[in-house]
Write a protein that holds these residues in place. Structure first.
Motif, mmCIF file in Angstrom:
data_model
loop_
_atom_site.group_PDB
_atom_site.id
_atom_site.type_symbol
_atom_site.label_atom_id
_atom_site.label_comp_id
_atom_site.label_asym_id
_atom_site.label_seq_id
_atom_site.Cartn_x
_atom_site.Cartn_y
_atom_site.Cartn_z
ATOM 1 N N THR A 122 -7.189 -3.486 9.013
ATOM 2 C CA THR A 122 -6.276 -2.440 8.878
ATOM 3 C C THR A 122 -6.821 -1.062 9.285
ATOM 4 O OG1 THR A 122 -4.913 -1.561 7.138
ATOM 5 C CG2 THR A 122 -7.063 -2.130 6.205
ATOM 6 N N ILE A 182 -0.292 -7.396 5.560
ATOM 7 C CA ILE A 182 -0.639 -8.068 4.273
ATOM 8 C C ILE A 182 0.632 -8.600 3.501
ATOM 9 C CG2 ILE A 182 -0.826 -5.956 2.827
ATOM 10 C CD1 ILE A 182 -3.163 -8.833 2.707
ATOM 11 N N THR A 186 11.156 -3.517 -2.669
ATOM 12 C CA THR A 186 10.712 -2.519 -1.375
ATOM 13 C C THR A 186 9.298 -2.483 -1.459
ATOM 14 O OG1 THR A 186 10.854 -0.444 -2.433
ATOM 15 C CG2 THR A 186 12.924 -1.123 -1.710
ATOM 16 N N VAL A 187 8.595 -2.154 -0.299
ATOM 17 C CA VAL A 187 7.143 -1.852 -0.013
ATOM 18 C C VAL A 187 6.769 -1.278 1.149
ATOM 19 C CG1 VAL A 187 6.945 -4.095 1.117
ATOM 20 C CG2 VAL A 187 5.076 -3.223 -0.220
ATOM 21 N N GLY A 188 5.782 -0.767 1.183
ATOM 22 C CA GLY A 188 4.930 0.150 2.116
ATOM 23 C C GLY A 188 4.882 1.478 2.455
ATOM 24 N N PRO A 219 6.739 5.373 0.070
ATOM 25 C CA PRO A 219 7.685 5.871 -1.107
ATOM 26 C C PRO A 219 8.919 5.667 -0.382
ATOM 27 C CG PRO A 219 5.795 7.506 -0.348
ATOM 28 C CD PRO A 219 5.900 6.289 0.749
ATOM 29 N N ASP A 277 10.097 -1.878 -6.766
ATOM 30 C CA ASP A 277 9.106 -0.968 -5.668
ATOM 31 C C ASP A 277 7.800 -1.165 -6.211
ATOM 32 O OD1 ASP A 277 8.089 0.972 -4.351
ATOM 33 O OD2 ASP A 277 9.267 2.586 -5.468
ATOM 34 N N THR A 278 7.170 -1.943 -5.144
ATOM 35 C CA THR A 278 5.994 -2.606 -5.279
ATOM 36 C C THR A 278 4.843 -1.804 -4.575
ATOM 37 O OG1 THR A 278 6.084 -3.908 -3.486
ATOM 38 C CG2 THR A 278 6.952 -4.845 -5.637
ATOM 39 N N TRP A 279 3.999 -1.180 -5.285
ATOM 40 C CA TRP A 279 2.745 -0.232 -4.468
ATOM 41 C C TRP A 279 1.507 -0.997 -4.461
ATOM 42 C CZ3 TRP A 279 -1.964 0.551 -5.908
ATOM 43 C CH2 TRP A 279 -2.932 1.492 -4.690
ATOM 44 N N TRP A 280 1.133 -1.536 -3.427
ATOM 45 C CA TRP A 280 -0.061 -2.017 -3.069
ATOM 46 C C TRP A 280 -0.741 -1.849 -1.947
ATOM 47 C CZ3 TRP A 280 -0.158 -6.998 -0.672
ATOM 48 C CH2 TRP A 280 1.192 -7.503 0.001
ATOM 49 N N THR A 283 -3.394 -3.462 1.634
ATOM 50 C CA THR A 283 -4.133 -4.574 2.204
ATOM 51 C C THR A 283 -5.040 -4.880 1.360
ATOM 52 O OG1 THR A 283 -3.371 -3.975 4.396
ATOM 53 C CG2 THR A 283 -5.279 -5.368 4.309
ATOM 54 N N GLU A 284 -5.728 -4.077 1.030
ATOM 55 C CA GLU A 284 -7.061 -4.131 0.424
ATOM 56 C C GLU A 284 -6.752 -4.762 -1.201
ATOM 57 O OE1 GLU A 284 -6.188 -1.442 1.735
ATOM 58 O OE2 GLU A 284 -7.688 -0.422 2.824
ATOM 59 N N THR A 316 -8.028 4.717 -3.814
ATOM 60 C CA THR A 316 -6.788 3.874 -3.170
ATOM 61 C C THR A 316 -6.614 4.669 -1.641
ATOM 62 O OG1 THR A 316 -5.253 5.511 -3.994
ATOM 63 C CG2 THR A 316 -5.925 3.449 -5.478
ATOM 64 N N ASP A 327 -4.767 6.937 -1.666
ATOM 65 C CA ASP A 327 -3.225 7.843 -1.871
ATOM 66 C C ASP A 327 -3.321 8.732 -2.823
ATOM 67 O OD1 ASP A 327 -2.286 5.846 -0.339
ATOM 68 O OD2 ASP A 327 -0.783 4.896 -1.696
ATOM 69 N N ILE A 347 4.028 7.864 -5.824
ATOM 70 C CA ILE A 347 3.296 7.750 -5.012
ATOM 71 C C ILE A 347 3.784 9.225 -3.952
ATOM 72 C CG2 ILE A 347 2.363 6.775 -2.965
ATOM 73 C CD1 ILE A 347 1.588 5.397 -5.745
ATOM 74 N N ARG A 397 -0.780 9.300 1.761
ATOM 75 C CA ARG A 397 -2.099 9.069 2.121
ATOM 76 C C ARG A 397 -2.787 10.301 2.038
ATOM 77 N NH1 ARG A 397 -4.054 3.951 1.941
ATOM 78 N NH2 ARG A 397 -6.027 5.078 3.056
#
Ligand code: PRX
Length: 632
Positions: A265, A311, A386-388, A390, A412-415, A417-418, A498, A500, A512, A515
């Motif tokens: 990544t 991921i 949703t993901v990826g 905002p 709405d899932t925040w996460w 690769t790490e 993170t 972010d 969020i 970046r």
């Protein structure tokens, strides 16, 4: 019915039906338990899975930030994702339903059939001399074999490195070389919006500089003519006909902390980093988060539209759903080919109950209007996600109203690769606010800090950090532990950075912002400015370049490049197009810049760092801010 709490802003409360259906009704109780007893919470979850030998310690912090989970335990994630289900009715349940982009073929696999496929692929790769710890690069489109390949590697203890099929030669070659893979598993081609992508040819080009690769397995998908190199390249169907492919393949007994995969990544600077995940912790993390957040039940049909090359595809298309014994839908194509109702048609046809996608896709489909989804019966849906990146409230509300018919909560899932698994996310019983991932998942604590590491006031923007370890956390950057410590644990010792920025409101909900480093999120795909710049610099006309991300209505962010030309080259429209094409060809079509601008001199600090902040402001006609550190 408990009373609805008074909350700030626009709030969507779960319906009585949603609450009645949810496996986990009391969020507060579970959150309190996990807060006070982190190890107890995860231990309880881990006990739902099968271990060849139990752990001595749940969490070992003695070498933090090199945290270890379930130390002393013996396990294999593939055993839990596949073989474990043979003892129950799930043996005959559908594990994977696959549909081709053109809709002309459909393949289904029960868990029993999946086990056979995984054994076959595992036998074959083992017969090629691949053993525990060896790296295998997987480069394919969205076909079932990509999942078989991942599971087969896991089964024999090999470390898979999946490279997204939308990447091209430079990206693939760099990742194969860095991982020192001995084997590449690919397909002849893949289909994208009706067009052929010549995956095998890209592999051939990449392997010119990758001496570690001994074998290439080629799955036949498109059937077009491709060159096969004698001794090195093998058709998968030919290999399947060999006696060695038959029978069960022994499952390698792994330590919980043994590597499962690496996934490259983009980071803030330099070349992509190989994020390393392990068998034990990653298994428990993906299993648990999916179970609670998407409330999986045996009658569900779960569709995650992500590609296995990212991921999200690893955790919630392959491992998480299979660990839960769910039925996964895998679709080869994209949302709008041949028409913008393709996804809605599939939801209706296959009776999808849980649909997990990216904001960029929702925004793109929104543009085609409501008539497309309204042609279809979407009543099977009960949960959305949703993901990826905002999600803007407008897209959230459209998704909620037009697709979810106001009855499906949106997770709405925040996460990252790490993080391997969801970190900030609701569960179905949590009141939702459009655009917020709500609160940290069980056991996690998120803080928002200023430059000095002090918590900022609610409502103010700051650096988002996670303060408690979690089982599916990255263990290191493969071959580069220093970069792991520097990149994630040095700015605020003991806290995970993170990358972010975010803010928290007075209800404790997280928002969020984006970046804070040089990562660009194009249609949810994570790209690094450095990768784009290295692709540009290989063009004969480019002296220096800088890539930045600019806001884009559909893609979230779009790539904009500033290029300083070598003497003798003139800034023409044609050259600008050539450069965009060049990046697309070398790095991949997803990295194609939206625009290339020519500049006489890039703004740099006296120490030679490109001031992307200034370029960003300039490109958007905004004030350029403090220029005192500018070189001249
Ligand atoms: O900026 C955040 C954004 O995606 C980044 C992680 O990218 P990647 O490692 O490719 O993983 C994406 C899929 C998990 C984060 O640092 N991001 C991810 N999910 C969200 C998000 N931003 C806002 N809301 C989200 N739900």
């Amino acid at each position: 019915m408990p009373e609805k709490p008074a909350m700030e802003g626009e709030v969507y409360f779960p319906s009585p039906e949603t609450i009645a259906h949810a496996n986990l009704k009391d969020w507060d109780e579970t959150a309190a338990f996990a807060r006070d007893n982190l190890e107890g919470f995860w231990e309880k979850e881990a006990e739902e899975l099968e271990w060849f030998q139990k752990w001595d310690t749940v969490l070992d912090e003695s070498q933090a930030p090199f945290y270890k989970w379930f130390t002393g335990a013996k396990v294999n994630i593939a055993h839990n994702a596949v073989d474990r289900h043979m003892k129950t009715f799930r043996k005959n349940k559908l594990a994977i339903i696959w549909e081709a982009e053109d809709g002309k073929s459909e393949r289904t696999f029960s868990y029993y059939a999946l086990q056979r496929e995984v054994n076959r692929m595992a036998n074959i790769i083992k017969s090629m001399g691949i053993t525990k710890g060896d790296r295998v690069t997987i480069y394919m489109g969205r076909i079932p074999e990509i999942v078989f390949a991942m599971l087969a590697c896991a089964k024999i203890g090999a470390i898979h490195s999946v490279v997204f099929g939308g990447f091209s030669v430079d990206a693939l070659q760099g990742r194969i070389a860095d991982s020192e893979s001995k084997l590449v598993i690919t397909s002849d081609g893949s289909m994208q919006n009706g067009k052929l992508v010549e995956l095998k040819r890209i592999v051939d080009d990449s392997l010119r500089h990758c001496p570690t690769v001994e074998n290439v397995i080629v799955v036949k998908r498109t059937g077009h003519d491709i060159p096969m190199e004698a001794m090195r390249d093998h058709w998968y169907h030919d290999l399947c006909a060999l006696p060695v492919a038959n029978g069960k393949c022994a499952t390698e007994v792994m330590d919980a902390e043994d590597p499962l995969f690496i996934l490259y990544t983009s980071g803030s600077t330099g070349k992509p980093k190989a994020i390393l995940h392990t068998h034990g912790g990653y298994m428990v993390g993906t299993y648990t988060t999916l179970k609670y957040v998407f409330d999986l039940n045996d009658e569900d049909r779960f569709w995650c539209t992500a590609d296995p090359g990212w991921i999200t595809g690893h955790s919630y298309l392959a491992y998480g759903p299979l660990l839960n014994g769910a039925t996964v839908f895998l679709f080869e194509g994209g949302p709008a080919y041949p028409y913008p109702n393709r996804w809605w048609q599939l939801i209706e046809r296959f009776g999808i109950t849980i649909f997990y996608t990216a904001p960029t896709a929702i925004r793109a489909l929104m543009r085609f209007g409501e008539a497309w989804p309204n042609k279809h019966d979407l009543s099977s849906l009960r949960l959305l996600g949703t993901v990826g990146e905002p999600i803007n409230p407008e897209a959230w509300k459209w998704f909620h109203r037009v697709i979810g018919k106001e009855k499906c909560p949106i997770m709405d899932t925040w996460w990252q690769t790490e993080t391997g698994a969801f970190m900030i996310t609701p569960t179905p019983v949590v009141p939702l606010k459009p655009g917020s991932g709500t609160r940290p998942f069980f056991g996690q604590v998120a803080e928002i800090l200023d430059e000095e590491g002090n918590p900022v006031e609610d409502g103010a923007e700051g650096y988002l950090v996670l303060t408690r370890p979690w089982p599916s956390m990255l263990r290191t950057i493969y071959k580069d532990p220093d970069r792991y410590v520097k990149g994630y644990w040095s700015k605020y010792p003991g806290k995970y950075l993170t990358g972010d920025s975010a803010r928290r409101d007075k209800d404790g909900y997280y928002w969020i912002i984006g970046r804070v480093d040089d990562v660009i999120k194009v249609s949810g795909h994570r790209l690094g400015t450095a990768e784009i710049e290295s692709a540009l610099i290989t063009h004969e006309a480019v002296a220096e370049s800088a890539a930045i991300g600019l806001p884009h209505e559909v893609k979230g962010q779009a790539i904009s490049c500033f290029v300083q030309l070598k003497p003798g080259f003139a800034p023409t429209e044609k050259l600008s197009e050539d450069l965009r094409q060049h990046v697309s060809k070398h790095l991949g079509p997803i990295a194609r810049p939206e625009e290339v601008r020519f500049i006489d001199k890039l703004p740099k600090t006296r120490s030679g760092k490109i001031m992307r902040r200034v370029l960003k402001a300039r490109a958007q006609g905004l004030p350029e801010g403090d220029l005192s550190t500018l070189e001249d």
